[in-house]
Design a protein around this motif. Structure first.
Motif, PDB file in Angstrom:
ATOM      1  N   PRO A  50      60.228 -21.267  47.950  1.00 29.29           N
ATOM      2  CA  PRO A  50      59.111 -20.317  47.910  1.00 29.29           C
ATOM      3  C   PRO A  50      58.340 -20.459  46.601  1.00 29.29           C
ATOM      4  O   PRO A  50      58.924 -20.646  45.542  1.00 29.29           O
ATOM      5  CB  PRO A  50      59.776 -18.945  48.018  1.00 29.29           C
ATOM      6  CG  PRO A  50      61.230 -19.159  47.914  1.00 29.29           C
ATOM      7  CD  PRO A  50      61.514 -20.618  47.991  1.00 29.29           C
ATOM      8  N   LYS A  54      55.708 -15.515  45.915  1.00 30.03           N
ATOM      9  CA  LYS A  54      56.854 -14.748  46.396  1.00 30.03           C
ATOM     10  C   LYS A  54      57.521 -14.014  45.234  1.00 30.03           C
ATOM     11  O   LYS A  54      57.422 -14.426  44.087  1.00 30.03           O
ATOM     12  CB  LYS A  54      57.880 -15.680  47.049  1.00 30.03           C
ATOM     13  CG  LYS A  54      57.357 -16.442  48.230  1.00 30.03           C
ATOM     14  CD  LYS A  54      57.145 -15.536  49.417  1.00 30.03           C
ATOM     15  CE  LYS A  54      56.685 -16.354  50.621  1.00 30.03           C
ATOM     16  NZ  LYS A  54      56.582 -15.579  51.800  1.00 30.03           N
ATOM     17  N   PRO A  55      58.223 -12.915  45.529  1.00 27.20           N
ATOM     18  CA  PRO A  55      58.924 -12.189  44.460  1.00 27.20           C
ATOM     19  C   PRO A  55      60.027 -13.042  43.832  1.00 27.20           C
ATOM     20  O   PRO A  55      60.593 -13.934  44.475  1.00 27.20           O
ATOM     21  CB  PRO A  55      59.534 -10.975  45.164  1.00 27.20           C
ATOM     22  CG  PRO A  55      58.985 -10.961  46.534  1.00 27.20           C
ATOM     23  CD  PRO A  55      58.343 -12.271  46.814  1.00 27.20           C
ATOM     24  N   GLU A  58      63.426 -13.204  45.652  1.00 26.29           N
ATOM     25  CA  GLU A  58      63.483 -14.095  46.808  1.00 26.29           C
ATOM     26  C   GLU A  58      63.665 -15.544  46.366  1.00 26.29           C
ATOM     27  O   GLU A  58      64.433 -16.302  46.970  1.00 26.29           O
ATOM     28  CB  GLU A  58      62.208 -13.962  47.642  1.00 26.29           C
ATOM     29  CG  GLU A  58      62.234 -14.780  48.910  1.00 26.29           C
ATOM     30  CD  GLU A  58      60.981 -14.594  49.747  1.00 26.29           C
ATOM     31  OE1 GLU A  58      60.670 -15.508  50.526  1.00 26.29           O
ATOM     32  OE2 GLU A  58      60.319 -13.547  49.620  1.00 26.29           O
ATOM     33  N   ARG A  59      62.975 -15.926  45.315  1.00 28.21           N
ATOM     34  CA  ARG A  59      63.135 -17.286  44.793  1.00 28.21           C
ATOM     35  C   ARG A  59      64.539 -17.498  44.233  1.00 28.21           C
ATOM     36  O   ARG A  59      65.130 -18.567  44.413  1.00 28.21           O
ATOM     37  CB  ARG A  59      62.070 -17.577  43.739  1.00 28.21           C
ATOM     38  CG  ARG A  59      60.681 -17.709  44.357  1.00 28.21           C
ATOM     39  CD  ARG A  59      59.635 -18.021  43.338  1.00 28.21           C
ATOM     40  NE  ARG A  59      59.236 -16.761  42.681  1.00 28.21           N
ATOM     41  CZ  ARG A  59      58.525 -16.690  41.582  1.00 28.21           C
ATOM     42  NH1 ARG A  59      58.130 -17.783  40.980  1.00 28.21           N
ATOM     43  NH2 ARG A  59      58.192 -15.526  41.073  1.00 28.21           N
ATOM     44  N   HIS A  62      66.941 -17.980  47.150  1.00 28.38           N
ATOM     45  CA  HIS A  62      66.798 -19.324  47.714  1.00 28.38           C
ATOM     46  C   HIS A  62      67.489 -20.348  46.826  1.00 28.38           C
ATOM     47  O   HIS A  62      68.199 -21.240  47.313  1.00 28.38           O
ATOM     48  CB  HIS A  62      65.314 -19.672  47.880  1.00 28.38           C
ATOM     49  CG  HIS A  62      65.092 -20.975  48.573  1.00 28.38           C
ATOM     50  ND1 HIS A  62      64.994 -22.164  47.886  1.00 28.38           N
ATOM     51  CD2 HIS A  62      64.951 -21.277  49.890  1.00 28.38           C
ATOM     52  CE1 HIS A  62      64.798 -23.140  48.748  1.00 28.38           C
ATOM     53  NE2 HIS A  62      64.769 -22.631  49.965  1.00 28.38           N
ATOM     54  N   TYR A 118      60.617 -23.688  41.003  1.00 21.29           N
ATOM     55  CA  TYR A 118      60.128 -22.480  41.671  1.00 21.29           C
ATOM     56  C   TYR A 118      58.877 -21.893  41.013  1.00 21.29           C
ATOM     57  O   TYR A 118      58.551 -20.747  41.247  1.00 21.29           O
ATOM     58  CB  TYR A 118      61.254 -21.439  41.730  1.00 21.29           C
ATOM     59  CG  TYR A 118      62.326 -21.838  42.703  1.00 21.29           C
ATOM     60  CD1 TYR A 118      62.286 -21.419  44.020  1.00 21.29           C
ATOM     61  CD2 TYR A 118      63.367 -22.673  42.321  1.00 21.29           C
ATOM     62  CE1 TYR A 118      63.255 -21.790  44.921  1.00 21.29           C
ATOM     63  CE2 TYR A 118      64.338 -23.053  43.214  1.00 21.29           C
ATOM     64  CZ  TYR A 118      64.283 -22.620  44.512  1.00 21.29           C
ATOM     65  OH  TYR A 118      65.242 -23.011  45.407  1.00 21.29           O
TER      66      TYR A 118
END
Length: 128
Positions: A50, A54-55, A58-59, A62, A118
């Motif tokens: 991401p 994205k927040p 969330e990264r 991942h 990221y």
């Protein structure tokens, strides 16, 4: 465990297989396959990472999944080499396991990798 139990049950079968080189080549091939698969999976998941929109959570999630998958694949190959080394008492398999540990160390997570893969901003980097 099933493979180890299989080779322990017949008394002389494991010694015969160890003499043919099977106990060295199977873990070696498995380590090469799993190391390559971990590399390919890591690159595939890196491309699907991401982006900056994205927040951060969330990264991070991942990245955590990516690291766990590649380390689990590497760990399975190292454990296989160690188990086959115990069964066959072959020192070469311990050296192969040591090379696998080197691969395990190579795949370890780092903040620099996360920041570059990221697209982490300076503010988010301070937050880490």
């Amino acid at each position: 465990f099933a493979a180890v139990a299989y080779f322990f049950l017949p008394a002389n079968k494991s010694a015969g297989l160890a003499d043919t080189g099977l106990f060295f080549y199977l873990p070696f091939i498995f380590m090469m396959v799993m190391g390559g698969a971990a590399w390919v999976l890591n690159d595939t998941l890196k491309r699907k990472a991401p982006g900056q929109g994205k927040p951060l959570e969330e990264r991070l999630r991942h990245y955590q999944q990516r690291v766990l998958l590649r380390l689990a694949m590497t760990e399975s190959a190292v454990l296989t080499a160690i188990i086959f080394g115990f069964v066959s008492a072959n020192i070469q398999l311990y050296l192969l396991a040591a090379l696998g540990v080197g691969l395990f160390i190579y795949f370890r997570p780092s903040a620099a990798e996360f920041v570059s893969d990221y697209q982490v901003s300076v503010d988010e980097e301070r937050e880490l």
